[in-house]
Scaffold this active site. Structure first.
Site, PDB file in Angstrom:
ATOM      1  N   HIS A   5       7.440   1.505  34.339  1.00 32.92           N
ATOM      2  CA  HIS A   5       5.996   1.571  34.832  1.00 32.92           C
ATOM      3  C   HIS A   5       5.373   0.477  33.732  1.00 32.92           C
ATOM      4  O   HIS A   5       3.994   0.818  33.454  1.00 32.92           O
ATOM      5  CB  HIS A   5       5.389   3.014  34.775  1.00 32.92           C
ATOM      6  CG  HIS A   5       6.043   3.974  35.997  1.00 32.92           C
ATOM      7  ND1 HIS A   5       6.911   4.840  35.762  1.00 32.92           N
ATOM      8  CD2 HIS A   5       5.873   3.633  37.217  1.00 32.92           C
ATOM      9  CE1 HIS A   5       6.997   5.400  36.883  1.00 32.92           C
ATOM     10  NE2 HIS A   5       6.440   4.726  37.749  1.00 32.92           N
ATOM     11  N   CYS A  16      -7.112 -15.481  32.161  1.00 28.76           N
ATOM     12  CA  CYS A  16      -6.377 -16.478  31.081  1.00 28.76           C
ATOM     13  C   CYS A  16      -4.850 -16.247  30.982  1.00 28.76           C
ATOM     14  O   CYS A  16      -4.395 -15.055  30.686  1.00 28.76           O
ATOM     15  CB  CYS A  16      -7.172 -16.208  29.789  1.00 28.76           C
ATOM     16  SG  CYS A  16      -8.975 -16.405  30.122  1.00 28.76           S
ATOM     17  N   CYS A  38     -11.112  -9.779  26.392  1.00 28.51           N
ATOM     18  CA  CYS A  38     -10.061 -11.106  26.165  1.00 28.51           C
ATOM     19  C   CYS A  38     -10.965 -11.995  24.901  1.00 28.51           C
ATOM     20  O   CYS A  38     -12.168 -12.285  25.204  1.00 28.51           O
ATOM     21  CB  CYS A  38     -10.017 -12.005  27.510  1.00 28.51           C
ATOM     22  SG  CYS A  38      -9.520 -13.749  27.393  1.00 28.51           S
ATOM     23  N   CYS A  41     -12.233 -15.405  27.138  1.00 24.35           N
ATOM     24  CA  CYS A  41     -13.068 -15.374  28.161  1.00 24.35           C
ATOM     25  C   CYS A  41     -14.057 -14.330  28.173  1.00 24.35           C
ATOM     26  O   CYS A  41     -14.990 -14.208  28.970  1.00 24.35           O
ATOM     27  CB  CYS A  41     -12.621 -15.707  29.675  1.00 24.35           C
ATOM     28  SG  CYS A  41     -11.750 -14.037  30.155  1.00 24.35           S
ATOM     29  N   THR A  79       9.305  15.528  33.225  1.00 25.54           N
ATOM     30  CA  THR A  79       8.731  14.745  34.677  1.00 25.54           C
ATOM     31  C   THR A  79       9.059  15.969  35.375  1.00 25.54           C
ATOM     32  O   THR A  79       9.958  16.766  35.663  1.00 25.54           O
ATOM     33  CB  THR A  79       9.645  13.593  34.907  1.00 25.54           C
ATOM     34  OG1 THR A  79       9.171  13.283  36.226  1.00 25.54           O
ATOM     35  CG2 THR A  79      11.271  13.965  34.922  1.00 25.54           C
ATOM     36  N   SER A  80       8.065  15.908  36.631  1.00 26.31           N
ATOM     37  CA  SER A  80       8.249  16.950  37.643  1.00 26.31           C
ATOM     38  C   SER A  80       9.103  16.380  38.727  1.00 26.31           C
ATOM     39  O   SER A  80       9.740  16.940  39.676  1.00 26.31           O
ATOM     40  CB  SER A  80       6.993  16.827  38.418  1.00 26.31           C
ATOM     41  OG  SER A  80       6.490  15.587  39.003  1.00 26.31           O
ATOM     42  N   ASN A 104      11.911  20.603  30.816  1.00 22.77           N
ATOM     43  CA  ASN A 104      10.532  20.719  31.590  1.00 22.77           C
ATOM     44  C   ASN A 104       9.974  22.050  31.682  1.00 22.77           C
ATOM     45  O   ASN A 104      10.964  22.894  31.967  1.00 22.77           O
ATOM     46  CB  ASN A 104      10.663  20.074  32.988  1.00 22.77           C
ATOM     47  CG  ASN A 104       9.283  19.895  33.659  1.00 22.77           C
ATOM     48  OD1 ASN A 104       8.311  20.432  33.337  1.00 22.77           O
ATOM     49  ND2 ASN A 104       8.969  18.594  34.296  1.00 22.77           N
ATOM     50  N   LEU A 121       9.959  21.217  25.550  1.00 20.28           N
ATOM     51  CA  LEU A 121      10.289  20.001  24.689  1.00 20.28           C
ATOM     52  C   LEU A 121      10.379  19.708  23.179  1.00 20.28           C
ATOM     53  O   LEU A 121      11.178  19.297  22.941  1.00 20.28           O
ATOM     54  CB  LEU A 121       9.377  18.510  25.377  1.00 20.28           C
ATOM     55  CG  LEU A 121       9.798  17.217  25.410  1.00 20.28           C
ATOM     56  CD1 LEU A 121      11.064  16.974  25.947  1.00 20.28           C
ATOM     57  CD2 LEU A 121       8.645  16.414  26.132  1.00 20.28           C
TER      58      LEU A 121
END
Ligand SMILES: [Zn+2]
Length: 135
Positions: A5, A16, A38, A41, A79-80, A104, A121
């Protein structure tokens, strides 16, 4: 580590090409309640993470599938297991004969197939730190 991800470690300008800013630089602007802009720019920078509706980086996804299939043991942390394709990685490990350990505090669709399941966790990592004398 394969970041399917993306990662917030780099922010870049959509206008740019080649303008990249580190997480630390972008975070400094946010801490001052400013948008990370940026330096060339002045447009808002985008973190190099995959937003909803964007495609995942295909090479990272392929590598994640390959490594999941090769894994003897996969730690599935916080994580589910309901958002695909990331949720399919433990399934690749299981189908290839590997084992998964789920940490979890909620139930997941793969709880019944996990070799071990832990709820907390923080406790798991404290125990790992004790066991392996990590400071
Ligand atoms: Zn720019």
């Amino acid at each position: 580590m394969i970041e399917i991800h993306g990662s917030p470690s780099i922010h870049y300008c959509l206008r740019c090409s080649g303008v990249r800013v580190s997480f630390e630089e972008a975070a400094a602007a946010v801490r001052e309640e400013k948008m990370p802009l940026c330096p060339k720019c002045g447009k808002v920078l985008k973190p190099a993470i995959t937003f909803f509706g964007e495609s995942l980086p295909i090479d990272a996804l392929k590598n994640a599938v390959t490594e999941s299939q090769k894994a003897d043991l996969m730690l599935v942390l916080g994580t589910s297991l309901t958002v695909y394709p990331a949720a399919s990685m433990p399934e690749y490990t299981l189908r290839s004969g590997g084992k998964i350990v789920i940490v979890n505090n909620m139930s997941t669709p793969l709880d019944g197939r996990a070799a071990l399941h832990f709820d907390d966790l923080g406790e798991v990592f404290e125990e790992l730190k004790r066991q392996f004398q990590i400071t």
